[in-house]
Enzyme design. Structure first.
Site, PDB file in Angstrom:
ATOM      1  N   ASP A  42       0.905  -0.885   0.168  1.00 14.65           N
ATOM      2  CA  ASP A  42      -0.185   0.000   0.162  1.00 14.65           C
ATOM      3  C   ASP A  42       0.487   1.297   0.475  1.00 14.65           C
ATOM      4  O   ASP A  42       0.228   2.333   0.354  1.00 14.65           O
ATOM      5  CB  ASP A  42      -1.018  -0.130   1.513  1.00 14.65           C
ATOM      6  CG  ASP A  42      -1.658  -1.131   1.431  1.00 14.65           C
ATOM      7  OD1 ASP A  42      -2.657  -1.513   2.456  1.00 14.65           O
ATOM      8  OD2 ASP A  42      -2.462  -1.878   0.179  1.00 14.65           O
TER       9      ASP A  42
HETATM   10  N1  LIG Z   1       2.849  -6.192  -2.591  1.00 19.16           N
HETATM   11  C1  LIG Z   1       1.260  -5.683  -2.721  1.00 19.16           C
HETATM   12  N2  LIG Z   1       0.782  -6.771  -3.072  1.00 19.16           N
HETATM   13  C2  LIG Z   1      -0.251  -6.111  -2.617  1.00 19.16           C
HETATM   14  C3  LIG Z   1      -0.645  -4.618  -2.526  1.00 19.16           C
HETATM   15  C4  LIG Z   1       0.400  -3.726  -2.309  1.00 19.16           C
HETATM   16  O1  LIG Z   1       0.509  -3.230  -1.919  1.00 19.16           O
HETATM   17  N3  LIG Z   1       1.461  -4.591  -2.649  1.00 19.16           N
HETATM   18  N4  LIG Z   1      -2.025  -4.026  -1.737  1.00 19.16           N
HETATM   19  C5  LIG Z   1      -3.098  -4.971  -1.681  1.00 19.16           C
HETATM   20  C6  LIG Z   1      -4.248  -4.696  -0.998  1.00 19.16           C
HETATM   21  N5  LIG Z   1      -3.679  -4.845   0.401  1.00 19.16           N
HETATM   22  C7  LIG Z   1      -5.324  -4.137   0.690  1.00 19.16           C
HETATM   23  O2  LIG Z   1      -5.270  -3.005  -0.455  1.00 19.16           O
HETATM   24  C8  LIG Z   1      -4.073  -5.613   1.813  1.00 19.16           C
HETATM   25  C9  LIG Z   1      -4.612  -7.219   1.055  1.00 19.16           C
HETATM   26  C10 LIG Z   1      -4.523  -7.949   1.920  1.00 19.16           C
HETATM   27  C11 LIG Z   1      -3.284  -8.246   3.159  1.00 19.16           C
HETATM   28  C12 LIG Z   1      -2.664  -9.029   4.177  1.00 19.16           C
HETATM   29  O3  LIG Z   1      -2.837  -8.902   5.055  1.00 19.16           O
HETATM   30  N6  LIG Z   1      -3.056 -10.319   3.320  1.00 19.16           N
HETATM   31  C13 LIG Z   1      -2.747 -11.226   3.886  1.00 19.16           C
HETATM   32  C14 LIG Z   1      -3.539 -12.489   4.091  1.00 19.16           C
HETATM   33  C15 LIG Z   1      -4.996 -12.292   4.132  1.00 19.16           C
HETATM   34  C16 LIG Z   1      -5.909 -13.311   3.458  1.00 19.16           C
HETATM   35  O4  LIG Z   1      -5.472 -14.374   4.234  1.00 19.16           O
HETATM   36  O5  LIG Z   1      -7.349 -13.096   3.971  1.00 19.16           O
HETATM   37  C17 LIG Z   1      -1.212 -12.120   3.700  1.00 19.16           C
HETATM   38  O6  LIG Z   1      -1.444 -11.405   2.127  1.00 19.16           O
HETATM   39  O7  LIG Z   1      -0.775 -12.430   4.486  1.00 19.16           O
HETATM   40  C18 LIG Z   1      -2.532  -6.234   3.103  1.00 19.16           C
HETATM   41  C19 LIG Z   1      -3.672  -5.422   2.686  1.00 19.16           C
HETATM   42  C20 LIG Z   1      -2.577  -6.180  -2.215  1.00 19.16           C
HETATM   43  N7  LIG Z   1      -2.212  -6.898  -2.521  1.00 19.16           N
END
Ligand SMILES: Nc1nc2c(c(=O)[nH]1)N[C@@H](CN(C=O)c1ccc(C(=O)N[C@@H](CCC(=O)O)C(=O)O)cc1)CN2
EC number: 3.5.1.10
Length: 284
Positions: A228
């Protein structure tokens, strides 16, 4: 829809760029229908976006590119000449929230988004019926917490096979690995459900409720390795008060997210967004 060539330029600022480029286009008989420019006085960088009526030029985009090369070299330009008849191939990625997916598909079918949405990728099965109602292939790629590398290798293969020009994270709730961010740098767009930089990461509306904010918002940004934190394309806000619950904030936020993502994607598809470091110039 009319046929245009879009000339998009970024280069070190100096006197004479506009005169040189506009004279070049005039010498070719080109009709400039939209002209935007910006000089960043802090960094000394110049940005330009011209839309040229393709029918006013008696040459192909490729011939025009070849003719423009010497000017680009003269001004050390980073540049592109885009032919609007080459429609961009877009892949949507979604998890369990439908509002952004449904809104983008509706706008696309209504002709608001000049692109081909070629596939939907999701880590869940929930959105399959929506994609297939629009006749769009749906790829369920679960993310295995114990082997995310393999999961995202499969995601990348789908994106590569789709020959994607743009990937839209329409509330896709998994963090993309660095390799994927690097491979598609400047081509992956996310909608974050907060007014960044406030409340990055997961559950921003709940964070906002606990903070007692009077404004919530949404941010459309390019995806980078840092979560983000990529260049912001578009943002908007909605006023809230002490009367509202987290559920209210989520409901108000959905409308803001849809509008912000649609504007951000449309501006990207129209080559109105120029990335400059970790910021953008948007000729909206
Ligand atoms: N490399 C990036 N990937 C993503 C970004 C980014 O800016 N850089 N934005 C996110 C979107 N997002 C909020 O808008 C977001 C999505 C997911 C997470 C998170 O903590 N996900 C966990 C798993 C959650 C689950 O299993 O339900 C994880 O990935 O470990 C935080 C923010 C999209 N991707």
């Amino acid at each position: 829809m009319s046929h245009y060539y879009r000339l998009v330029v970024s280069c070190p600022d100096q006197v004479g760029i506009v005169a040189r480029v506009s004279s070049f286009i005039a010498q070719q008989g080109g009709s400039i229908t939209e002209a935007s420019q910006h000089s960043d006085l802090q960094t000394g960088r110049f940005f330009m976006r011209y839309e040229i009526l393709a029918d006013s030029l008696s040459m192909s985009a490729e011939t025009l590119r070849t003719a423009f090369e010497p000017i680009a070299r003269e001004f050390t330009m980073q540049w592109a000449l885009v032919d609007t008849q080459q429609r961009r191939r877009v892949v949507l990625m979604v998890s369990r929230e439908s509002h952004c997916l449904v809104d983008l598909l509706y706008r696309w079918q209504a002709g608001e988004l000049d692109c081909d949405i070629v596939s939907v990728i999701s880590n869940h099965e929930d959105m399959r019926s929506i994609a297939e109602w629009y006749g769009i292939p749906y790829h369920h790629v679960p993310v295995d917490p114990a082997n995310k590398q393999a999961s995202f290798a499969a995601v990348q293969e789908h994106i590569d096979m789709a020959r994607a020009d743009c990937v839209v994270l329409a509330r896709y709730m998994q963090i993309l690995p660095p390799a994927l961010c690097q491979r598609y740098a400047g081509q992956v767009i996310n909608i974050h459900h907060s007014f960044l930089p406030s409340f990055a990461g997961a559950k921003p509306y709940h964070q906002a409720f606990e903070r007692g904010v009077k404004l919530i918002g949404a941010t459309c940004h390019y995806v980078t390795e840092e979560l983000d934190a990529g260049p912001i394309i578009e943002q908007d806000i909605h006023r809230v008060s002490h009367c509202h619950t987290p559920t209210d904030l989520v409901r108000f936020g959905r409308d803001v997210e849809k509008a912000v993502l649609a504007r951000g994607l449309r501006w990207h598809l129209e080559d109105r967004v120029l990335i400059h470091g970790n910021k953008t110039v948007v000729f909206s």
